[in-house]
Motif scaffolding. Structure first.
Motif, short mmCIF file in Angstrom:
data_model
loop_
_atom_site.label_atom_id
_atom_site.label_comp_id
_atom_site.label_asym_id
_atom_site.label_seq_id
_atom_site.Cartn_x
_atom_site.Cartn_y
_atom_site.Cartn_z
N MET A 53 44.19 47.89 58.18
CA MET A 53 44.15 47.76 56.73
C MET A 53 45.25 48.62 56.11
SD MET A 53 42.03 45.76 55.29
CE MET A 53 41.73 46.40 53.64
N PHE A 91 33.60 49.95 52.12
CA PHE A 91 34.42 50.84 51.31
C PHE A 91 33.58 51.85 50.53
CE2 PHE A 91 36.73 47.05 52.16
CZ PHE A 91 38.05 47.46 52.32
N ASN A 95 31.92 46.71 46.63
CA ASN A 95 32.81 45.74 45.99
C ASN A 95 32.44 44.31 46.32
OD1 ASN A 95 33.47 45.95 48.64
ND2 ASN A 95 35.62 46.43 48.35
N PHE A 97 32.05 40.37 45.74
CA PHE A 97 32.92 39.47 44.98
C PHE A 97 32.19 39.01 43.73
CE2 PHE A 97 34.37 38.81 49.43
CZ PHE A 97 35.61 39.40 49.27
N GLU B 234 40.32 46.40 44.98
CA GLU B 234 39.20 46.50 45.92
C GLU B 234 38.77 45.14 46.44
OE1 GLU B 234 36.17 48.31 43.65
OE2 GLU B 234 37.40 50.05 43.17
N LEU B 235 38.86 44.13 45.56
CA LEU B 235 38.40 42.81 46.00
C LEU B 235 39.36 42.24 47.03
CD1 LEU B 235 37.19 41.22 42.67
CD2 LEU B 235 35.89 42.40 44.43
N GLU B 237 41.12 44.00 49.07
CA GLU B 237 40.90 44.74 50.31
C GLU B 237 39.62 44.30 50.98
OE1 GLU B 237 41.54 48.96 49.97
OE2 GLU B 237 43.66 48.41 50.17
N ALA B 238 38.57 44.06 50.18
CA ALA B 238 37.32 43.60 50.77
C ALA B 238 37.55 42.31 51.53
CB ALA B 238 36.28 43.38 49.67
N SER B 239 38.37 41.45 50.97
CA SER B 239 38.63 40.18 51.62
C SER B 239 39.46 40.37 52.89
CB SER B 239 39.33 39.25 50.63
OG SER B 239 39.75 38.08 51.26
N TYR B 240 40.52 41.18 52.80
CA TYR B 240 41.32 41.43 54.01
C TYR B 240 40.45 42.00 55.11
CZ TYR B 240 45.44 41.08 50.98
OH TYR B 240 46.38 40.65 50.10
#
Ligand SMILES: Nc1ncnc2c1ncn2[C@@H]1O[C@H](COP(=O)(O)OP(=O)(O)O)[C@@H](O)[C@H]1O
Ligand SMILES: [Mg+2]
Lengths: 259, 355, 326
Positions: A53, A91, A95, A97, B234-235, B237-240
């Motif tokens: 990441m 995280f 978060n 969606f 953040e969204l 990154e959440a997806s990645y």
């Protein structure tokens, strides 16, 4: 299924800035490894380099080896996207969606990749993942409500469910409880206990008690000095680290003398 | 920092803290009086214009009174308040006057016939704006079909791929400059382009679409860019972190999250170009008949209809002028409706937490 | 878990291409297509902008070099475009002078003076002015405004006639350059207000509070904290508005009965025309090299507005860098 991670001579950069230097660590499978250390010492940076990441940030790169089950994540032919499917991440701030329902959030890994699934199969994944994340009982009546309608602690567990729904082998958690109240925190700590039977878990935490409660092994990171890169100072079984660490800096930090 | 503040002598301090101030009801009463003056002006032979001027002087009593009671500094402050509020009222006058004029002169033209007939073979009374409505809708739709993908993908490039690269910032800069291209220049550009392929004197609906696109693209880019910027990182990154490739993350996480804002922005962009006249005058031309084919000759549009019916009314002039105002009213209604839709979309369809 | 192992794939990509840079991960086809489309769209915009300049130049040059006998306007291009450039600049400058104080006032009203609850609706109302199509402004200007303002012109001629601007004779219809400039001013009011409002709202609260803590009145605070901070922003807002006014076609084309003179007289019936309005009037009947001549005037307009906008944007961008306010 769960895999161990071997890191050798890892340097992590943001452009020209060396953020973390020379990390060598072995993270065992089916155990919880906690990263502790003062702010800015590179815990998140290191964690993010474990599932590639890190390189999402422009100009960021690493140098060194990260072996998962003998395969180098940073080898030429390795696809970071596939790496992230195998090594999930939770995280600091929940978060979910915002455009998706609770169920869709759980299935996000599959849906976003346009994976075809039978309805029954999908329902199964949703239920299993939510059960494992300890959220099923609370949300089973309202799976089609938006994910953002949940409380903070529930949202974080939803994010955990979302991460384990793609069947990773390793779960990385970056201060997963720091935005949550004590009750949600303890729910999530229990959850981590459960999950370590199936996953390799790495958790960053600022909370000493939490590290002591949940982890089997603790790694202490520190800055050598102002403007210096962060380094791994000491690694050992959690009990030893908290009882009689080898490094004086570790002791000072754990006893709350700085950081 | 040129102002020197007058410091009260210590003995006056207590009195100064309590202050000699206008009573709170004071300004309110004067302003109500001023408003009443304006209304009286409107309702009596004095007339609204004189009424407003009188009201302005009445409202000016507040700073005058303040000067007597509160002293120079407070009075200056009240003068400025008076002036900026007058600027606002001044800006309202044309808006109200335009609405009154267009509704007043245009509503009598509206009828079923007005909406369903073209001007083909019409002399004097009768006829309608059907051909103009069709032309406006087709040309604007085609312009949107050209502009939305280009604008949206450019915004995606700027936010998701370009970041702060040299190319991205120069594109950003030129898009800003492009918003300032005069509409008639866009029309000339479309003409100069189409002349190459179709020869001199070319008139074509799709040329109008191209011209409108030149005006519309920068607006779409800017608004989409703003909306994509609002999507929290953040969204992504959440997806990645779920092992989703970048393009799917953009298509399935970023765009849906920004959708309401993007739709709003595009609607406003459409509202902006749908009333354009000058470029269509140049390249789409004008005609009295209905034309459904964007690629075949002249095409009438509502703004051009309004312009030509008003400027060249023919004899007798009255029916044409009435139709012109009718068309102007319809155009204004369309634009206002688009603006309203845009606001409603952004209000009701934004994902929670980022309204 | 019964559904474990949904996907049986390793970490490896079945990629055949040899990667040379270690930091560049292998790209998926989807990413290549999507990234390519985005970059393509962005480049297309550059191409469009270049295209506008190139096509206008290519089509305009024959008009610039045409001899007076070949064109309808019976004169060389320079002599033809000269008065138009004058009219364009004159009308736009008038509009700016009329609009700027009002715009700054309204912006200040919204940002610092109006009651909090009213600020947003007031902003919407001003934005409505921006939504009115230009042809509607033109119609309103030539019919309503011209008639309403004509008596004022008579008065100006009578009482201020010694000033060349109001020398008269006052137009009987009221359709003069000043009327056109008024309409232009109203049209550029919303954009200038919107930008100024944004800038005023960006004033660091710290400065404002510091001023108020010194015992400043609201106006003193505005002068001490808001204006110094906003100065360059106001300048660029004014230039952007000027750019709009320079290029606006319909308001001038409909309001003005132009005769292509150079004159500073604001209220007479002989008025200079503007480039844009002249094109709108003449394009329909033009043919041959006359069309090229008109396109060349359009090129001149493009260059003028481009320069103004370029300068305005450059000021805005520089300001961003220095103030740290985005
Ligand atoms: N996106 C970034 N770009 C540049 N430097 C960064 C970025 N994120 C973190 N850093 C730097 O890397 C170092 C380590 O940060 P981080 O990993 O967030 O520390 P921790 O999580 O231990 O608090 C810090 O010096 C921080 O300033
Ligand atoms: Mg951190």
């Amino acid at each position: 299924m769960a895999k161990s991670i071997d890191v050798t001579d890892l340097n992590i950069y943001y452009g020209d800035f060396l953020a973390v230097q020379d990390v060598n660590i072995t993270i065992p499978a089916r155990a919880v490894t906690a990263f502790i250390g003062p702010s800015g010492c590179g815990k998140s940076t290191f964690l993010r380099s474990l599932n590639r990441m890190h390189e999402v940030i422009r100009g960021a790169y690493v140098d060194g080896k990260v072996l998962v089950d003998g395969e180098d994540l940073y080898a030429q032919e390795m696809d970071p996207v596939n790496v992230r499917r195998k090594i999930g991440m939770v995280f600091q701030r929940p978060n979910p969606f915002p455009t998706m329902s609770i169920a869709e959030n759980v299935l996000a890994g599959q849906r976003l990749n346009s994976k075809r699934m039978k309805k029954s199969e999908a329902d199964d994944v949703v239920e299993q993942s939510l059960r494992r994340a300890g959220l099923w009982a609370e949300v089973k009546e309202r799976l089609d409500r938006p994910g953002s309608s949940l409380s903070g602690g529930q949202q974080q567990r939803l994010c955990i469910a979302r991460a384990i729904a793609v069947e990773p082998e390793v779960l990385l958690m970056d201060e997963p409880c720091s935005a949550l109240d004590p009750i949600s925190t303890s729910v999530i700590e229990d959850l981590i206990h459960e999950l370590k039977n199936d996953y390799t878990i790495v958790i960053v935490t600022h909370n000493m008690q939490q590290a002591a409660r949940v982890s089997d092994q603790t790694a202490f990171f520190n800055l050598a000095g102002v403007g210096q890169p962060g380094r791994l100072v000491e690694l050992g079984p959690t009990e030893k680290m908290f009882a009689n660490p080898d490094d004086p800096a570790t002791e000072a930090y754990i006893q709350g003398r700085f950081g | 920092m040129t102002t020197t503040l007058t410091r009260p002598a210590p003995s006056e301090l207590g009195a100064d803290l309590r202050g000699r101030r206008l009573p709170t009801w004071g300004p309110t009463t004067v302003w109500s009086l001023a408003a009443a003056t304006a209304v009286v002006g409107l309702l009596t032979p004095v007339g609204l214009a004189r009424g407003l001027v009188l009201a302005w002087f009445v409202a000016a009593l507040v700073p005058a009174w303040s000067f007597v009671v509160e002293g120079r500094r407070k009075a200056t402050d009240r003068v400025v308040t008076h002036l900026v509020a007058s600027a606002f009222v001044l800006a309202l006058i044309p808006l109200v006057s335009i609405l009154v004029a267009v509704v007043g002169k245009g509503s009598s033209a509206l009828s079923a016939e007005f909406f369903s007939y073209s001007m083909r073979n019409v002399v004097g009374e009768g006829g309608g704006i059907y051909h103009g409505i069709i032309g406006t809708l087709l040309i604007t739709a085609a312009a949107s079909v050209i502009s939305v993908p280009i604008g949206l993908f450019t915004a995606i490039y700027l936010i998701e791929y370009g970041d702060d690269s040299r190319l991205a910032s120069s594109i950003r800069f030129l898009v800003d400059v492009m918003t300032g291209i005069p509409s008639i220049v866009a029309g000339l550009f479309a003409y100069a382009l189409f002349v190459l392929f179709f020869g001199e004197g070319v008139r074509m609906g799709v040329g109008g679409s191209v011209a409108l696109s030149v005006l519309m693209i920068p607006v779409v880019v800017r608004s989409c860019e703003e909306m994509l910027k609002l999507v929290p990182n953040e969204l992504r990154e959440a997806s990645y972190a779920l092992g989703v490739p970048k393009w799917r993350t953009i298509a399935k996480v970023v765009l849906p999250t920004a959708l309401a804002g993007i739709v709003t922005g595009i609607t406003l962009a459409i509202a902006r170009v749908i009333g354009e006249t000058a470029p269509l005058l140049i390249i789409a031309g004008m005609t009295d008949s209905v034309n459904f084919n964007l690629f075949d000759g002249r095409m009438q549009t509502l703004p051009v209809f309004t312009y030509s019916a008003l400027m060249n009314p023919g004899v007798p002039a009255e029916p044409s002028i009435e139709r012109a105002w009718g068309a102007a009213l319809v155009l204004l209604l369309i634009v206002m409706a688009l603006n309203l839709v845009a606001r409603l979309v952004s209000h009701f369809f934004s994902p929670q937490g980022e309204r | 878990m019964g559904t474990r192992r949904i996907r049986e794939e390793g970490l490896r990509v079945s990629s055949t291409t040899e990667q040379t840079r270690r930091t560049a991960p292998p790209q998926r086809p989807g990413d290549r297509v999507f990234g390519g489309l985005s970059l393509g769209a962005a480049l297309l915009i550059l191409a469009t902008l270049a295209g506008v300049a190139i096509f206008l130049t290519v089509q305009g040059i024959p008009g610039i070099t045409a001899s007076p006998e070949e064109v309808k306007y019976d004169t060389t291009f320079l002599r033809y475009v000269g008065p138009l450039v004058f009219g364009t600049l004159w009308a736009a400058a008038l509009a700016l002078v009329l609009a700027a104080p009002v715009a700054i006032g309204v912006a200040l009203f919204i940002s610092h003076y109006a009651p909090r609850r009213l600020a947003q609706p007031i902003g919407y109302v001003i934005d409505l002015l921006a939504a009115v199509p230009s042809v509607v402004y033109g119609a309103w200007g030539m019919v309503t405004l011209a008639a309403a303002i004509q008596p004022v012109y008579l008065w100006l001629e009578e009482h201020l006639g010694f000033i060349p601007l109001f020398a008269g004779p006052a137009s009987a219809t009221g359709r003069t350059i000043l009327t056109a400039a008024l309409v232009l001013a109203i049209m550029i009011l919303p954009i200038m207000t919107a930008i100024c409002r944004e800038i005023f709202l960006q004033t660091p609260r710290l400065h404002e509070e510091a001023a108020l803590a010194l015992g400043a009145t609201r106006w003193e605070m505005t002068r001490m904290a808001v204006f110094p901070y906003a100065r360059s922003g106001i300048v660029s807002a004014a230039m952007l508005a000027l750019g709009r006014a320079l290029g606006e076609t319909m308001a001038v084309a409909m309001v003005l009965s132009a005769s292509g003179v150079i004159s500073l007289n604001l209220i007479s019936s002989t008025n200079p025309s503007t480039i844009a309005a002249n094109i709108a009037h003449s394009f329909k009947e033009a043919s041959g090299l006359t069309v090229n001549g008109l396109i060349a005037t359009g090129l001149v307009l493009f260059v003028i507005t481009f320069a103004v906008n370029f300068a305005a944007r450059a000021i805005v961008d520089r300001r961003k860098e220095f103030s740290g306010a985005n």
